[in-house]
Write an enzyme that holds these catalytic residues in place. Structure first.
Site, mmCIF file in Angstrom:
data_model
loop_
_atom_site.group_PDB
_atom_site.id
_atom_site.type_symbol
_atom_site.label_atom_id
_atom_site.label_comp_id
_atom_site.label_asym_id
_atom_site.label_seq_id
_atom_site.Cartn_x
_atom_site.Cartn_y
_atom_site.Cartn_z
ATOM 1 N N THR A 128 5.229 -12.743 -7.771
ATOM 2 C CA THR A 128 3.886 -12.791 -7.172
ATOM 3 C C THR A 128 3.435 -14.237 -7.107
ATOM 4 O OG1 THR A 128 1.524 -12.395 -7.490
ATOM 5 C CG2 THR A 128 2.871 -12.179 -9.442
ATOM 6 N N LYS B 276 0.864 -1.183 0.000
ATOM 7 C CA LYS B 276 0.000 0.000 0.000
ATOM 8 C C LYS B 276 0.899 1.232 0.000
ATOM 9 C CE LYS B 276 -2.089 -1.614 3.801
ATOM 10 N NZ LYS B 276 -1.300 -2.673 4.436
ATOM 11 N N GLY B 277 0.299 2.409 -0.030
ATOM 12 C CA GLY B 277 1.132 3.616 0.004
ATOM 13 C C GLY B 277 1.649 4.005 -1.362
ATOM 14 N N ASP C 112 2.513 -6.588 -11.088
ATOM 15 C CA ASP C 112 2.177 -5.601 -12.132
ATOM 16 C C ASP C 112 1.825 -4.234 -11.544
ATOM 17 O OD1 ASP C 112 -0.190 -6.621 -11.128
ATOM 18 O OD2 ASP C 112 -1.249 -6.574 -13.044
ATOM 19 N N GLY C 113 1.165 -4.227 -10.370
ATOM 20 C CA GLY C 113 0.807 -2.957 -9.734
ATOM 21 C C GLY C 113 2.053 -2.174 -9.327
ATOM 22 N N ASP D 170 0.581 -15.092 -7.261
ATOM 23 C CA ASP D 170 -0.585 -15.202 -8.151
ATOM 24 C C ASP D 170 -0.192 -15.592 -9.580
ATOM 25 O OD1 ASP D 170 -1.879 -14.322 -5.927
ATOM 26 O OD2 ASP D 170 -2.453 -12.367 -6.719
ATOM 27 N N GLY E 163 -5.120 -15.734 -4.780
ATOM 28 C CA GLY E 163 -5.204 -15.421 -6.213
ATOM 29 C C GLY E 163 -6.124 -14.228 -6.355
HETATM 30 O O1 F6P Z 1 -0.996 -10.601 -4.642
HETATM 31 C C1 F6P Z 1 -0.571 -11.541 -3.728
HETATM 32 C C2 F6P Z 1 -1.616 -11.803 -2.673
HETATM 33 O O2 F6P Z 1 -1.119 -12.800 -1.800
HETATM 34 C C3 F6P Z 1 -2.991 -12.189 -3.206
HETATM 35 O O3 F6P Z 1 -3.059 -13.521 -3.607
HETATM 36 C C4 F6P Z 1 -3.855 -11.837 -2.028
HETATM 37 O O4 F6P Z 1 -5.187 -11.545 -2.427
HETATM 38 C C5 F6P Z 1 -3.211 -10.610 -1.470
HETATM 39 O O5 F6P Z 1 -1.854 -10.636 -1.888
HETATM 40 C C6 F6P Z 1 -3.245 -10.528 0.038
HETATM 41 O O6 F6P Z 1 -2.700 -9.313 0.439
HETATM 42 P P1 F6P Z 1 -2.423 -8.935 1.958
HETATM 43 O O7 F6P Z 1 -1.062 -9.493 2.314
HETATM 44 O O8 F6P Z 1 -2.439 -7.454 1.967
HETATM 45 O O9 F6P Z 1 -3.490 -9.556 2.794
#
Ligand code: F6P
Length: 368
Positions: A137, A76-77, A114-115, A139, A182
């Site tokens: 990632t 974030k951020g 990608d973000g 994902d 995912g």
């Molecule tokens: O993008 C990677 C991921 O692990 C996703 O699969 C999942 O939805 C998200 O990050 C979880 O993020 P956080 O660690 O902020 O809960």
């Protein structure tokens, strides 16, 4: 030469293996200095910027095996839309760039999804930063690469969970539902579903029908099996098209709970006792798999070689057992979803798993 490296976005297994590969190639191959930036772009907002020298890590072969990231990371951020304490959002990109410039770096390696890559590229263009990207990632939804760092470890964890769920499902005559991560794509559920022998694989790229799903489970019973294994990606929606979430981090919804929703529905419709396991962040931690270490190592070496050749705005990628590099602009166009027409989906269906249907309008493709 002095290069910087940062990890950005959600962590995963294999990030330290990338850092080690970058340090080894830069220090041993080129005699450069490597500076680690802590907490992604957040480290560049600190004054002085929060950094750590990395050259000493050249001898730290424990890094190959170590989960997480020694640099820390944030998902974030966004500096272009930074959440301020008073609840407003501000553009702090110039501060991040100034922090980077103060370090006197010749180039930056950004390890991210990608973000993160889109944000880093915007910063690079605005601040004239020589940037190379490394995909990571769990994902596995970055375009133009068959593997991103972290994916195979996450799949291994999910398959191990399936291996553990199957005997207990068989002992208790139950349907066992495993919910995996995912955010946009069902790659983890699909790969782990095949390798773990799932009877049902639900991914966001395909629509399912509760009646068909119920019939499929009851048919398993009719054929004489007393249990069934279901794997569902967290981003799958309910039959009404609603995402199941557990709040939000202020900017993005956090998925979680589709497994429990499905258990209620399936349990009631089949009359079969049903239990749920939500794997969550277990998929992100731990020792990286050999494949992730391999991908991480090739990516790290290639990224440094790109800098040596003055090739920037590129992302390293894995294609057909080779490490290549592709324009960053092509990688940040959006998530690369499961190709509903590809071998993995036809294999799962060929093995008798229920996956639902890929409506023509939802037909997607992982671009490689
Ligand atoms: O993008 C990677 C991921 O692990 C996703 O699969 C999942 O939805 C998200 O990050 C979880 O993020 P956080 O660690 O902020 O809960």
């Amino acid at each position: 030469m002095r290069i910087g490296i940062l990890t950005s976005g959600g962590d995963c297994a294999g990030l330290n293996a990338v850092i080690l590969a970058v340090v080894r190639r830069a220090v041993l191959g080129y005699g450069w200095d490597v500076v680690g930036i802590r907490q992604g772009t957040h480290g560049l907002l600190q004054r002085p910027p929060s950094v750590m020298p990395l050259n000493d890590q050249v001898n730290n072969d424990g890094m190959l095996r170590l989960g997480g990231t020694i640099l820390g990371t944030i998902n974030k951020g966004n500096p272009f839309n930074y959440p301020m304490p008073d609840g407003s959002f501000a553009d702090r990109s110039d501060e991040v760039i100034a922090g980077y410039k103060s370090l006197g770096l010749d180039a930056l390696i950004g390890i991210g999804g990608d973000g993160s890559m889109a944000i880093l590229r915007q910063l690079a263009q605005q601040g004239d930063i020589n940037l190379v990207g490394i995909p990571k990632t769990i994902d596995n939804d970055l375009a133009h690469t068959e593997y991103s760092v972290g994916f195979t470890t996450a799949v291994n964890v999910a398959v191990e969970a399936m291996d553990r769920l199957q005997p207990t499902a068989a002992s208790h005559d139950r349907i066992m539902i495993l919910e995996v991560m995912g955010r946009d794509a069902g790659h983890i559920a699909l790969f782990a579903g095949i390798a773990g022998g799932a009877d049902v694989i639900l991914i966001p790229e395909m629509d399912y029908d509760l009646e068909d799903l119920t019939r499929h489970c009851l048919n398993i019973r009719k054929r004489g099996r007393n249990h069934a294994l279901v794997i569902v990606a967290e981003a799958v929606k309910t039959d009404k098209g609603d995402s199941v979430t557990v709040g939000s981090d202020g900017q993005k919804a956090r998925y979680g709970g589709i497994g429990h929703w499905l258990a209620e529905e399936l349990g009631e419709r089949t009359g079969w006792e049903t239990r749920v396991t939500v794997l969550g962040h277990v998929q992100r931690g731990g020792t990286p798999s050999p494949r992730d270490r391999l991908v991480a190592s090739t990516f790290g070496v290639h990224a440094v070689d790109l800098i040596a050749q003055n090739k920037f705005d590129r992302v390293v990628a894995w294609q057909k057992r080779r490490v290549v590099d592709v324009p960053m602009a092509d990688v940040i166009k959006g998530p690369s979803l499961v190709d509903t027409g590809d071998t993995m989906v036809s294999t799962a269906i060929g093995l008798g798993a229920y996956m639902g249907t890929p409506p023509e309008h939802k037909r997607t493709a992982k671009i490689v």
